[in-house]
Design a protein around this motif. Structure first.
Motif, short mmCIF file in Angstrom:
data_model
loop_
_atom_site.label_atom_id
_atom_site.label_comp_id
_atom_site.label_asym_id
_atom_site.label_seq_id
_atom_site.Cartn_x
_atom_site.Cartn_y
_atom_site.Cartn_z
N ALA A 43 0.83 -1.21 0.00
CA ALA A 43 0.00 0.00 0.00
C ALA A 43 0.86 1.25 0.00
O ALA A 43 2.00 1.26 0.48
N ILE A 44 0.29 2.32 -0.54
CA ILE A 44 0.89 3.65 -0.47
C ILE A 44 -0.11 4.60 0.18
O ILE A 44 -1.26 4.69 -0.25
N LEU A 45 0.32 5.26 1.24
CA LEU A 45 -0.45 6.33 1.83
C LEU A 45 0.00 7.61 1.15
O LEU A 45 1.19 7.96 1.21
N LEU A 46 -0.92 8.30 0.51
CA LEU A 46 -0.61 9.53 -0.22
C LEU A 46 -1.15 10.71 0.58
O LEU A 46 -2.37 10.85 0.76
N ALA A 47 -0.23 11.51 1.13
CA ALA A 47 -0.61 12.64 1.99
C ALA A 47 -0.68 13.91 1.16
O ALA A 47 0.30 14.33 0.54
N SER A 48 -1.84 14.53 1.15
CA SER A 48 -2.11 15.68 0.28
C SER A 48 -1.41 16.94 0.75
O SER A 48 -0.92 17.04 1.89
N ASP A 49 -1.42 17.93 -0.12
CA ASP A 49 -1.03 19.28 0.30
C ASP A 49 -2.22 19.93 1.00
O ASP A 49 -3.23 19.25 1.28
N ALA A 50 -2.13 21.20 1.29
CA ALA A 50 -3.17 21.88 2.07
C ALA A 50 -4.52 21.93 1.35
O ALA A 50 -5.55 22.18 1.99
N PHE A 51 -4.51 21.68 0.03
CA PHE A 51 -5.76 21.75 -0.73
C PHE A 51 -6.60 20.48 -0.60
O PHE A 51 -7.72 20.42 -1.11
N GLY A 52 -6.08 19.46 0.05
CA GLY A 52 -6.91 18.34 0.41
C GLY A 52 -7.00 17.19 -0.58
O GLY A 52 -6.39 17.20 -1.64
N PHE A 53 -7.80 16.20 -0.20
CA PHE A 53 -7.81 14.92 -0.91
C PHE A 53 -8.76 14.89 -2.10
O PHE A 53 -8.85 13.86 -2.78
N GLU A 54 -9.47 15.97 -2.37
CA GLU A 54 -10.39 15.99 -3.51
C GLU A 54 -9.77 16.58 -4.78
O GLU A 54 -10.43 16.66 -5.81
N ALA A 55 -8.50 16.98 -4.72
CA ALA A 55 -7.85 17.57 -5.89
C ALA A 55 -7.74 16.53 -7.01
O ALA A 55 -7.18 15.45 -6.79
N PRO A 56 -8.25 16.82 -8.20
CA PRO A 56 -8.26 15.82 -9.28
C PRO A 56 -6.88 15.29 -9.66
O PRO A 56 -6.72 14.09 -9.88
N LEU A 61 -2.89 10.85 -9.69
CA LEU A 61 -1.63 10.27 -9.25
C LEU A 61 -1.88 8.99 -8.44
O LEU A 61 -1.21 7.98 -8.62
N ALA A 62 -2.87 9.05 -7.57
CA ALA A 62 -3.22 7.85 -6.79
C ALA A 62 -3.62 6.71 -7.70
O ALA A 62 -3.19 5.55 -7.50
N ASP A 63 -4.41 7.00 -8.72
CA ASP A 63 -4.83 5.97 -9.66
C ASP A 63 -3.64 5.40 -10.44
O ASP A 63 -3.57 4.19 -10.72
N LYS A 64 -2.69 6.25 -10.77
CA LYS A 64 -1.49 5.81 -11.49
C LYS A 64 -0.66 4.86 -10.62
O LYS A 64 -0.16 3.84 -11.10
N VAL A 65 -0.53 5.20 -9.36
CA VAL A 65 0.21 4.34 -8.44
C VAL A 65 -0.52 3.01 -8.24
O VAL A 65 0.09 1.94 -8.19
N ALA A 66 -1.85 3.08 -8.17
CA ALA A 66 -2.66 1.87 -8.03
C ALA A 66 -2.49 0.96 -9.24
O ALA A 66 -2.44 -0.27 -9.10
N ALA A 67 -2.37 1.55 -10.42
CA ALA A 67 -2.22 0.76 -11.65
C ALA A 67 -0.92 -0.04 -11.65
O ALA A 67 -0.80 -1.03 -12.38
N ALA A 68 0.05 0.38 -10.83
CA ALA A 68 1.32 -0.33 -10.73
C ALA A 68 1.26 -1.48 -9.72
O ALA A 68 2.25 -2.16 -9.51
N GLY A 69 0.09 -1.64 -9.08
CA GLY A 69 -0.09 -2.79 -8.19
C GLY A 69 -0.28 -2.46 -6.73
O GLY A 69 -0.45 -3.36 -5.91
N PHE A 70 -0.27 -1.18 -6.40
CA PHE A 70 -0.44 -0.79 -5.00
C PHE A 70 -1.91 -0.54 -4.65
O PHE A 70 -2.70 -0.14 -5.52
N TYR A 71 -2.24 -0.76 -3.41
CA TYR A 71 -3.51 -0.29 -2.85
C TYR A 71 -3.20 1.09 -2.30
O TYR A 71 -2.30 1.25 -1.46
N VAL A 72 -3.89 2.11 -2.77
CA VAL A 72 -3.54 3.49 -2.45
C VAL A 72 -4.65 4.16 -1.65
O VAL A 72 -5.84 4.03 -1.99
N VAL A 73 -4.25 4.86 -0.61
CA VAL A 73 -5.21 5.56 0.24
C VAL A 73 -4.77 7.01 0.38
O VAL A 73 -3.60 7.30 0.64
N VAL A 74 -5.72 7.92 0.17
CA VAL A 74 -5.47 9.36 0.31
C VAL A 74 -6.40 9.87 1.41
O VAL A 74 -7.57 10.16 1.16
N PRO A 75 -5.93 9.96 2.64
CA PRO A 75 -6.81 10.35 3.74
C PRO A 75 -7.17 11.83 3.72
O PRO A 75 -6.40 12.67 3.24
#
Length: 241
Positions: A43-56, A61-75
């Motif tokens: 898994a990869i925990l992806l920590a956002s900048d101040a603009f938060g986890f809804e930034a497209p 980027l999370a989807d790209k990392v997931a496509a490489a085989g990771f389970y990705v979470v953006v809290p």
């Protein structure tokens, strides 16, 4: 220490709640954008900048990392209260008092435990700007297997000296928040720690935020962002195992 300067707040993204191919669910007590196979052991925990986890772009980027085989979470470390530059009554110094990175670090612990409870064997973390400080705190305490910092803010040389997990620092040539001079000090500090694998790179002709706050219509900006994404992903594939 690198502060959160004006560059941190430029080019705010349009927040789109349903962006990306993943979905939002509760994880460790937080809303989180999750994407990738739940059967993955990494898994990869992806920590956002101040603009938060809804930034497209962040979700792309999370989807790209997931496509490489990771389970990705953006809290959503900000509980729906990400920074809004248009709110003149709540400038960044006021906002960050409510949402300091130390809170993001504490919120990340139950998220990591929730990932482990799903059968995840190894967890890496990538932080952009504000989120980089959260990731550094995790790396200092060995709560993750690998760290990547993209145009970090709030990170000091002393922080870097305490890192205990493999770490990549990806900085911008044009950055008033974490200038190349500071990134070079990070590199020197890491070079004195041969037991900690590290990689430091300063990308030419890009500004703070380039990896996630680019315009899709700007081909050069997209190309620069994709180079950083490639480097981040290659590092994670090697060290999150």
């Amino acid at each position: 220490m690198a502060m959160m300067g004006p560059q941190c707040c430029q080019n705010p993204p349009v927040k789109i709640p349903n962006a990306g191919s993943g979905h939002v669910e509760k994880l460790g007590g937080l809303d989180a954008y999750v994407t990738g196979s739940p059967d993955s052991k990494f898994a990869i925990l992806l920590a956002s900048d101040a603009f938060g986890f809804e930034a497209p772009n962040l979700r792309k980027l999370a989807d790209k990392v997931a496509a490489a085989g990771f389970y990705v979470v953006v809290p959503d470390f900000f509980h729906g209260d990400s920074y809004t530059p248009e709110n003149q009554d709540r400038p960044l110094p006021v906002w960050i008092k409510d949402h300091g990175p130390e809170k993001g670090f504490e919120y990340s612990k139950p998220v990591i435990e929730a990932l482990k409870s799903k059968g995840i064997d190894a967890i890496g973390a990538t932080g952009v700007c504000f989120g980089a400080k959260v990731v550094v705190e995790l790396a200092k305490r060995q709560l993750i297997q690998s760290a990547v910092l993209l145009h970090p803010s709030l990170v000091s040389v002393d922080d870097i000296k305490e890192v205990k997990t493999p770490i990549a620092v990806l900085g911008a040539e044009i950055d008033g928040t974490t200038p190349p001079e500071l990134v070079k000090k990070f590199s020197e500090a890491l070079a004195s720690k041969p037991d900690v694998k590290s990689y430091v790179k300063i990308y030419p002709n890009v500004e703070h935020g380039w990896s996630v706050r680019y315009e899709e219509s700007d081909a050069e900006a997209v190309k620069a962002a994709e180079e950083a994404h490639k480097d981040m992903l290659e590092w994670s594939l090697i060290h999150v195992k």
